[in-house]
Design an enzyme around this catalytic site. Structure first.
Site, PDB file in Angstrom:
ATOM      1  N   ARG A  63       0.818  -1.216   0.000  1.00  7.74           N
ATOM      2  CA  ARG A  63       0.000   0.000   0.000  1.00  7.74           C
ATOM      3  C   ARG A  63       0.857   1.274   0.000  1.00  7.74           C
ATOM      4  O   ARG A  63       0.377   2.341  -0.359  1.00  7.74           O
ATOM      5  CB  ARG A  63      -0.985  -0.013   1.171  1.00  7.74           C
ATOM      6  CG  ARG A  63      -2.244   0.743   0.830  1.00  7.74           C
ATOM      7  CD  ARG A  63      -3.269   0.859   1.943  1.00  7.74           C
ATOM      8  NE  ARG A  63      -3.528  -0.329   2.683  1.00  7.74           N
ATOM      9  CZ  ARG A  63      -3.123  -0.538   3.939  1.00  7.74           C
ATOM     10  NH1 ARG A  63      -2.423   0.387   4.574  1.00  7.74           N
ATOM     11  NH2 ARG A  63      -3.414  -1.654   4.554  1.00  7.74           N
ATOM     12  N   TYR A 117     -14.457  21.714 -12.866  1.00  9.03           N
ATOM     13  CA  TYR A 117     -14.900  20.416 -13.393  1.00  9.03           C
ATOM     14  C   TYR A 117     -16.083  19.935 -12.553  1.00  9.03           C
ATOM     15  O   TYR A 117     -16.045  19.995 -11.321  1.00  9.03           O
ATOM     16  CB  TYR A 117     -13.708  19.460 -13.286  1.00  9.03           C
ATOM     17  CG  TYR A 117     -13.945  18.040 -13.711  1.00  9.03           C
ATOM     18  CD1 TYR A 117     -14.442  17.747 -14.971  1.00  9.03           C
ATOM     19  CD2 TYR A 117     -13.631  16.987 -12.852  1.00  9.03           C
ATOM     20  CE1 TYR A 117     -14.636  16.431 -15.364  1.00  9.03           C
ATOM     21  CE2 TYR A 117     -13.811  15.671 -13.242  1.00  9.03           C
ATOM     22  CZ  TYR A 117     -14.320  15.404 -14.488  1.00  9.03           C
ATOM     23  OH  TYR A 117     -14.505  14.110 -14.886  1.00  9.03           O
ATOM     24  N   ASP A 189      -6.280  22.705 -10.027  1.00  7.91           N
ATOM     25  CA  ASP A 189      -6.369  21.605 -10.992  1.00  7.91           C
ATOM     26  C   ASP A 189      -5.607  22.063 -12.240  1.00  7.91           C
ATOM     27  O   ASP A 189      -6.059  22.927 -12.986  1.00  7.91           O
ATOM     28  CB  ASP A 189      -7.848  21.326 -11.299  1.00  7.91           C
ATOM     29  CG  ASP A 189      -8.044  20.140 -12.238  1.00  7.91           C
ATOM     30  OD1 ASP A 189      -7.132  19.857 -13.038  1.00  7.91           O
ATOM     31  OD2 ASP A 189      -9.117  19.521 -12.188  1.00  7.91           O
ATOM     32  N   LYS A 214      -5.385  12.149 -18.413  1.00 13.82           N
ATOM     33  CA  LYS A 214      -5.462  12.944 -19.633  1.00 13.82           C
ATOM     34  C   LYS A 214      -4.085  12.987 -20.324  1.00 13.82           C
ATOM     35  O   LYS A 214      -3.654  11.989 -20.837  1.00 13.82           O
ATOM     36  CB  LYS A 214      -5.962  14.348 -19.288  1.00 13.82           C
ATOM     37  CG  LYS A 214      -7.234  14.341 -18.417  1.00 13.82           C
ATOM     38  CD  LYS A 214      -8.408  13.808 -19.206  1.00 13.82           C
ATOM     39  CE  LYS A 214      -9.737  13.942 -18.504  1.00 13.82           C
ATOM     40  NZ  LYS A 214      -9.993  12.974 -17.429  1.00 13.82           N
TER      41      LYS A 214
HETATM   42  C1  LIG Z   1     -10.161  19.254 -15.465  1.00 12.08           C
HETATM   43  C2  LIG Z   1     -10.346  17.867 -14.962  1.00 12.08           C
HETATM   44  N1  LIG Z   1      -9.936  17.582 -13.738  1.00 12.08           N
HETATM   45  C3  LIG Z   1     -10.089  16.349 -13.215  1.00 12.08           C
HETATM   46  C4  LIG Z   1     -10.670  15.350 -13.941  1.00 12.08           C
HETATM   47  C5  LIG Z   1     -10.894  14.012 -13.299  1.00 12.08           C
HETATM   48  O1  LIG Z   1      -9.995  13.090 -13.747  1.00 12.08           O
HETATM   49  P1  LIG Z   1     -10.288  11.540 -13.709  1.00 12.08           P
HETATM   50  O2  LIG Z   1     -11.243  11.260 -14.809  1.00 12.08           O
HETATM   51  O3  LIG Z   1      -8.937  10.936 -13.880  1.00 12.08           O
HETATM   52  O4  LIG Z   1     -10.889  11.225 -12.364  1.00 12.08           O
HETATM   53  C6  LIG Z   1     -11.111  15.599 -15.240  1.00 12.08           C
HETATM   54  C7  LIG Z   1     -11.741  14.524 -16.032  1.00 12.08           C
HETATM   55  O5  LIG Z   1     -12.313  14.755 -17.082  1.00 12.08           O
HETATM   56  C8  LIG Z   1     -10.956  16.901 -15.762  1.00 12.08           C
HETATM   57  O6  LIG Z   1     -11.396  17.214 -16.995  1.00 12.08           O
END
Ligand SMILES: Cc1ncc(COP(=O)(O)O)c(C=O)c1O
Length: 400
Positions: A63, A117, A189, A214
């Site tokens: 872990r 998001y 983010d 991404k």
């Molecule tokens: C700007 C942004 N932050 C976070 C995420 C979340 O990522 P995950 O899909 O890996 O949980 C996304 C997913 O589309 C996103 O577009």
């Protein structure tokens, strides 16, 4: 995982050998997949010392990871000047939750940018509210609105620049400085730009979060998230992640590390193609607005030019008038764009953009826009020839 060295080399060079320690890789270039739950100890004394030390890069139990995960975490830390370490999470959403849970407690207020998001918003309105945290939204382009919503209970802010649907670029240095002045922790983010396009900590941010699903993974076949911070907050991230039992698989870590090696060239190509396509869309009579941070006239473009060193292939545009059926005909006529959520992979994707239900303090359509111009699409431009993608979009316009 904590940082190893602080050499002044450029990010694109760091990508190549980041996280490569001989004791983790041996003679091979990338760390092997150390697939392990059990770590064996040499003797009783080593067994006794293991759990107690709880240090990065020390074997204990699966872990806490193994060299494959440590190498990826270290490579990501090396991309953020000022960072002490990176925690890995099974998704980007888990990384956002990990960062917010590390710094918020019952009674606290979280400020969140109104273009965040959607699952980040849902986290504020659901899980965090249930734990006694209030979430307040603010206009992404108005630092005065942010400041007006700060009070003694405000302890953290979540920024996203640009927002991943409507692409407004925030004045991150100004917002981060205000947050710090008020004793708040700033979390950003940074999935859109990655540290290659925007170094968060150098711009005053405390915790940088990414969905590695991404750009960094880059091949649409793995889910992961990260949170990177300086020493004090890294220790809090680590403690919270350990308490929540967060761990990523070594197989996934190897895939993400493989993606990271080519991140620079992929982002450069996607940015160049996206700009070409965005400029082409701007000329189309059927288009009311192109929201692409690299394009003059897009919300926050001047800030993007001032603060960012790179872009990516993700942007949105809005049709002049029309309706949902016309938009569906456009999308269904496309042959090269896949229809699907997510972005940042090597292949181009398209999804509808309907932000109205997920805004609370800023309107959609934006102030000053014709209310009839509200049907949008988000494009994630991949590695195809941009002229082929333009020809594909022509097919979409012909079907309107
Ligand atoms: C700007 C942004 N932050 C976070 C995420 C979340 O990522 P995950 O899909 O890996 O949980 C996304 C997913 O589309 C996103 O577009």
């Amino acid at each position: 995982m904590a940082k190893r060295s602080d050499d002044e080399i450029s990010p694109s060079t760091r990508l190549v050998a980041g996280g490569r320690r001989p004791e983790w890789t041996g003679p091979v270039v990338n760390p092997p997949v150390w697939r392990a739950s059990t770590h064996l100890y040499e003797d009783m004394a080593a067994l006794k010392a293991g759990p107690k030390s709880n240090t990065d890069g020390a074997f204990f139990y699966g872990r806490r990871g193994a060299p494959t995960q440590w190498a990826l975490a270290e490579a990501l830390t090396e991309l953020e000047p000022g960072a002490a370490g990176t925690m890995l999470y099974p998704s980007g959403v888990a990384a956002i939750a990990g960062a917010l849970l590390a710094v918020l407690r019952p009674g606290h207020v979280l400020l969140m940018t109104d273009n965040a998001y959607d699952p980040s918003r849902v986290m504020g309105a659901g899980l965090l509210r249930d734990f006694g945290v209030e979430t307040r939204f603010f206009d992404p382009l108005d630092p005065a609105d942010f400041e007006a919503k700060i009070d003694d209970r405000a302890k953290a802010v979540l920024l996203e620049a640009p927002g991943s649907l409507t692409m407004e670029v925030q004045d991150v240095p100004a917002l981060a400085a205000m947050a710090r002045q008020h004793g708040m922790v700033s979390v950003m983010d940074n999935t859109w730009a990655s540290p290659l396009g925007f170094q968060t900590l150098s711009h005053g941010i405390d915790i940088s979060v990414m969905s590695l699903t991404k750009h960094v993974g880059g091949h649409s076949d793995v889910m992961m998230g990260s949170a990177t911070a300086g020493p004090e907050l890294y220790a809090r991230l680590r403690k919270t992640a350990q308490a929540l039992g967060q761990v990523v698989s070594p197989d996934d870590a190897a895939l993400v590390l493989r993606g990271l090696r080519t991140l620079g060239v992929r982002l450069e190509r996607e940015t160049e193609s996206a700009l070409k396509i965005a400029q082409w869309l701007l000329q189309r009579p059927e288009v009311a607005l192109v929201m692409c941070p690299m394009l003059p006239g897009s919300p926050g473009h001047d800030i993007w030019r001032r603060d960012f060193t790179g872009g990516c292939g993700l942007f949105s545009f809005v049709f002049k008038g029309g309706d949902a059926e016309a938009r569906a005909r456009f999308v269904d006529a496309l042959a090269l764009f896949g229809i699907g959520y997510s972005w940042g992979g090597f292949e181009s994707l398209v999804v509808p953009v309907d932000p109205a239900p997920i805004r609370s303090v800023t309107p959609w359509p934006f102030a000053g826009m014709d209310p009839a111009d509200r049907f949008g699409l988000r494009l994630s431009i991949g590695l195809e020839d941009p002229d082929d993608l333009i020809a594909d979009l022509e097919r979409g316009f012909a079907a309107l």
